[in-house]
Design a protein around this motif. Structure first.
Motif, PDB file in Angstrom:
ATOM      1  N   ASP A  17       6.779  -4.164  -7.715  1.00  0.00           N
ATOM      2  CA  ASP A  17       8.325  -5.400  -7.214  1.00  0.00           C
ATOM      3  C   ASP A  17       7.007  -6.854  -7.020  1.00  0.00           C
ATOM      4  OD1 ASP A  17       8.614  -7.629  -4.533  1.00  0.00           O
ATOM      5  OD2 ASP A  17      10.053  -5.572  -4.485  1.00  0.00           O
ATOM      6  N   GLU A  18       7.776  -7.992  -7.400  1.00  0.00           N
ATOM      7  CA  GLU A  18       7.132  -9.017  -8.257  1.00  0.00           C
ATOM      8  C   GLU A  18       6.545  -9.623  -6.860  1.00  0.00           C
ATOM      9  OE1 GLU A  18       6.598 -10.656 -11.363  1.00  0.00           O
ATOM     10  OE2 GLU A  18       8.073  -9.130 -12.583  1.00  0.00           O
ATOM     11  N   ARG A  19       6.859  -9.609  -5.705  1.00  0.00           N
ATOM     12  CA  ARG A  19       6.373  -9.664  -4.521  1.00  0.00           C
ATOM     13  C   ARG A  19       4.393  -8.825  -4.139  1.00  0.00           C
ATOM     14  NH1 ARG A  19      11.541  -8.567  -0.949  1.00  0.00           N
ATOM     15  NH2 ARG A  19      11.531  -6.956  -2.415  1.00  0.00           N
ATOM     16  N   VAL A  20       4.910  -8.246  -4.994  1.00  0.00           N
ATOM     17  CA  VAL A  20       3.330  -6.683  -4.993  1.00  0.00           C
ATOM     18  C   VAL A  20       3.123  -7.262  -5.576  1.00  0.00           C
ATOM     19  CG1 VAL A  20       3.007  -4.172  -5.123  1.00  0.00           C
ATOM     20  CG2 VAL A  20       5.301  -4.855  -3.760  1.00  0.00           C
ATOM     21  N   ILE A  21       3.344  -7.684  -6.674  1.00  0.00           N
ATOM     22  CA  ILE A  21       2.083  -8.157  -8.415  1.00  0.00           C
ATOM     23  C   ILE A  21       1.493  -9.416  -7.695  1.00  0.00           C
ATOM     24  CG2 ILE A  21       2.595  -8.721 -10.289  1.00  0.00           C
ATOM     25  CD1 ILE A  21       4.800  -7.279 -11.058  1.00  0.00           C
ATOM     26  N   GLN A  22       2.191  -9.945  -6.887  1.00  0.00           N
ATOM     27  CA  GLN A  22       1.210 -11.609  -6.766  1.00  0.00           C
ATOM     28  C   GLN A  22      -0.112 -11.519  -5.563  1.00  0.00           C
ATOM     29  OE1 GLN A  22       1.410 -14.662  -7.746  1.00  0.00           O
ATOM     30  NE2 GLN A  22       0.066 -15.143  -7.035  1.00  0.00           N
ATOM     31  N   VAL A  23       0.651 -10.043  -4.971  1.00  0.00           N
ATOM     32  CA  VAL A  23      -0.473  -9.276  -3.931  1.00  0.00           C
ATOM     33  C   VAL A  23      -1.968  -8.891  -5.078  1.00  0.00           C
ATOM     34  CG1 VAL A  23      -1.265  -8.176  -1.390  1.00  0.00           C
ATOM     35  CG2 VAL A  23       0.942  -9.537  -1.943  1.00  0.00           C
ATOM     36  N   MET A  24      -1.414  -8.043  -5.477  1.00  0.00           N
ATOM     37  CA  MET A  24      -2.393  -7.715  -6.978  1.00  0.00           C
ATOM     38  C   MET A  24      -3.173  -8.490  -7.456  1.00  0.00           C
ATOM     39  SD  MET A  24      -0.687  -4.491  -8.687  1.00  0.00           S
ATOM     40  CE  MET A  24      -2.262  -4.009 -10.062  1.00  0.00           C
ATOM     41  N   VAL A  25      -2.551  -9.340  -8.091  1.00  0.00           N
ATOM     42  CA  VAL A  25      -3.176 -10.750  -8.483  1.00  0.00           C
ATOM     43  C   VAL A  25      -4.416 -11.695  -7.494  1.00  0.00           C
ATOM     44  CG1 VAL A  25      -2.488 -12.908  -9.504  1.00  0.00           C
ATOM     45  CG2 VAL A  25      -0.825 -11.096 -10.384  1.00  0.00           C
ATOM     46  N   ASP A  26      -3.852 -11.811  -6.355  1.00  0.00           N
ATOM     47  CA  ASP A  26      -4.428 -12.276  -5.978  1.00  0.00           C
ATOM     48  C   ASP A  26      -5.986 -11.773  -4.935  1.00  0.00           C
ATOM     49  OD1 ASP A  26      -2.578 -14.286  -5.616  1.00  0.00           O
ATOM     50  OD2 ASP A  26      -1.519 -13.718  -3.790  1.00  0.00           O
ATOM     51  N   CYS A  27      -5.769 -10.986  -5.662  1.00  0.00           N
ATOM     52  CA  CYS A  27      -6.962  -9.757  -5.830  1.00  0.00           C
ATOM     53  C   CYS A  27      -8.166  -9.844  -6.609  1.00  0.00           C
ATOM     54  CB  CYS A  27      -6.915  -8.195  -4.861  1.00  0.00           C
ATOM     55  SG  CYS A  27      -6.131  -8.539  -2.621  1.00  0.00           S
ATOM     56  N   ALA A 251      -4.181  -3.488  -1.875  1.00  0.00           N
ATOM     57  CA  ALA A 251      -3.329  -4.397  -0.586  1.00  0.00           C
ATOM     58  C   ALA A 251      -1.861  -4.857  -1.507  1.00  0.00           C
ATOM     59  CB  ALA A 251      -4.222  -5.492  -1.188  1.00  0.00           C
ATOM     60  N   ALA A 252      -1.663  -3.654  -3.041  1.00  0.00           N
ATOM     61  CA  ALA A 252      -0.504  -4.178  -3.583  1.00  0.00           C
ATOM     62  C   ALA A 252       0.512  -2.443  -2.624  1.00  0.00           C
ATOM     63  CB  ALA A 252      -0.937  -3.195  -4.951  1.00  0.00           C
ATOM     64  N   MET A 253      -0.658  -1.432  -2.589  1.00  0.00           N
ATOM     65  CA  MET A 253       0.219  -0.246  -1.428  1.00  0.00           C
ATOM     66  C   MET A 253       0.551  -0.914   0.003  1.00  0.00           C
ATOM     67  SD  MET A 253      -0.913   3.612  -1.216  1.00  0.00           S
ATOM     68  CE  MET A 253       0.358   4.558   0.291  1.00  0.00           C
ATOM     69  N   GLY A 254      -0.400  -1.305   0.402  1.00  0.00           N
ATOM     70  CA  GLY A 254       0.348  -1.891   1.636  1.00  0.00           C
ATOM     71  C   GLY A 254       1.179  -2.843   1.931  1.00  0.00           C
ATOM     72  N   ALA A 255       1.356  -4.111   0.688  1.00  0.00           N
ATOM     73  CA  ALA A 255       2.332  -5.048   0.456  1.00  0.00           C
ATOM     74  C   ALA A 255       4.192  -4.194   0.382  1.00  0.00           C
ATOM     75  CB  ALA A 255       2.258  -6.193  -0.443  1.00  0.00           C
ATOM     76  N   ALA A 256       3.815  -3.030  -0.590  1.00  0.00           N
ATOM     77  CA  ALA A 256       5.209  -2.446  -0.591  1.00  0.00           C
ATOM     78  C   ALA A 256       5.793  -1.501  -0.007  1.00  0.00           C
ATOM     79  CB  ALA A 256       4.605  -0.927  -2.098  1.00  0.00           C
ATOM     80  N   PHE A 257       5.151  -0.924   1.422  1.00  0.00           N
ATOM     81  CA  PHE A 257       5.135  -0.446   2.713  1.00  0.00           C
ATOM     82  C   PHE A 257       5.539  -1.349   3.489  1.00  0.00           C
ATOM     83  CE2 PHE A 257       3.638   4.014   2.627  1.00  0.00           C
ATOM     84  CZ  PHE A 257       3.636   4.421   1.168  1.00  0.00           C
TER      85      PHE A 257
END
Length: 389
Positions: A17-27, A251-257
């Motif tokens: 999900d694009e919202r999850v990708i952004q969380v990844m990029v921020d790390c 962090a991305a897995m957390g956001a996905a959940f």
């Protein structure tokens, strides 16, 4: 540039999900949250550690667990290995007995066979006619030396949903540990580990719009002192899984959940509606059969078998991304072990496709796919006359 095929293989993997990708990029990158979570003596490590623990809580919240019961792994395959091998190897005595089924993911079946080679007895239960493992079947297979039962929540090929609370109650009464592979269930089935009699549960991020390479294992109180680590080198994750934690993936897995929790009811209703739209349009195909329980299932996954001479998969594969079997079987091009366990022969299993819907499936996708599938069925007789033995 060639047009990409319609995507109907969400059970194999989901796009992030694009919202999850952004969380990844921020790390990532020097300006991001790139620190080592184990380096808690400075701000970079502390920030990363906060992200890891926040994600741990987010995963726990979706499934009714406590944050400290979530152990990070590289995915559900590793979680399954840690659960089965970890419990078997932590036992003081050798041998013993475990129960699983013939329709589990290869991550369970291959691990069970490794344990067999090490002297553990394994019972592989057959599913019933609807592709389900019943509590009664488990009860009848339990032995005095049974120390673990391992069954999936949602079957990855059929989409059928086992009655995990009922099975877990039988296992709990016996005294064995109960492990559940929930890779296909998180975000699709309401899981409540605060109430369910489950001791270990495996999760994967890439089945729920997160990245590949990250997963988790729930370790309940009955299992905490009965699990031996499989990866050593630093004592991370309470000593159960060593290795530097991948902050961006966690962090991305957390956001996905979190997203799965927020959109749970809405998404389930939408996908159920799309599934019915697809089945209605395919209802005119002669001899088409839906494999597995018509009611005890998630709406996301459909296993469809076409009658003799009624399907040309080659005509369809360029237009629709689907699976002829599960991803764990596709490399060997072998007939689906799940369909064989249901009683289908290899020839009939070869006329079966798995279509799986997801968050980004649209009505237009459904309508186009239905037309393509009907056309493939209509063009089948000449194909089968020449291509089948």
């Amino acid at each position: 540039m060639n047009k990409r095929p319609l995507y109907f293989d969400y059970a194999a993997t989901t796009p992030v999900d694009e919202r999850v990708i952004q969380v990844m990029v921020d790390c990532l990158g020097f300006s991001g949250n790139f620190g080592n979570p184990a380096s808690s003596s400075h701000a970079y490590g502390q920030q990363a550690r906060r992200s890891v623990e926040q994600a741990r809580q987010q995963v726990a919240d979706l499934v009714g667990a406590q944050a400290q019961q979530i152990v990070w792994t590289s995915g559900a395959t590793e979680s399954n290995n840690l659960a089965l091998k970890g419990v078997a190897q932590a036992r003081a005595q050798s041998g013993g007995h475990i129960i699983t089924s013939q329709i589990e993911h290869k991550a369970i079946l291959d691990t069970a066979r490794q344990l067999q080679d090490a002297g553990v007895a394994v019972t592989y239960l057959l599913p019933d006619a609807e592709g389900l493992i019943t509590a009664q079947a488990v009860s009848e297979a339990l032995r005095e030396d049974t120390f673990m039962v391992s069954l999936m929540l949602v079957n990855n090929e059929l989409g059928t949903v086992n009655d995990i609370p009922a099975i877990g109650q039988r296992v709990r009464e016996h005294g064995a540990l109960f492990h559940v592979d929930a890779a296909q269930g998180a975000g699709k089935v309401a899981i409540d580990l605060a109430q369910w009699p489950v001791d270990l549960m495996s999760f994967s991020a890439h089945k729920i719009y997160g990245p590949k390479g990250i997963g988790a294992l729930y370790v309940g109180p009955r299992a905490q002192q009965r699990l031996q680590a499989q990866i050593h080198g630093g004592g991370h994750e309470g000593g159960l899984r060593s290795g530097t934690l991948a902050t961006h993936q966690i962090a991305a897995m957390g956001a996905a959940f979190v997203l799965a929790a927020e959109h749970f009811a809405e998404e389930a209703a939408t996908i159920a509606r799309l599934r019915e739209r697809l089945l209605e349009q395919l209802s005119g195909i002669n001899g088409l059969r839906l494999n597995g329980s018509p009611t005890q299932r998630i709406p996301h996954t459909l296993s469809l078998t076409f009658s003799e001479g009624e399907f040309n998969s080659q005509a369809l594969s360029a237009s629709i991304a689907f699976s002829a079997t599960s991803a764990c079987n596709s490399a060997s091009n072998a007939p689906s072990h799940v369909l064989l366990a249901l009683g289908l022969d290899a020839r009939t299993a070869g006329r079966t496709i798995r279509l799986s819907l997801g968050r980004f499936t649209t009505e237009q996708d459904i309508d186009q796919a239905a037309q393509l599938i009907k056309a493939a069925a209509a063009s089948a007789p000449a194909f089968w006359a020449t291509a089948q033995p």
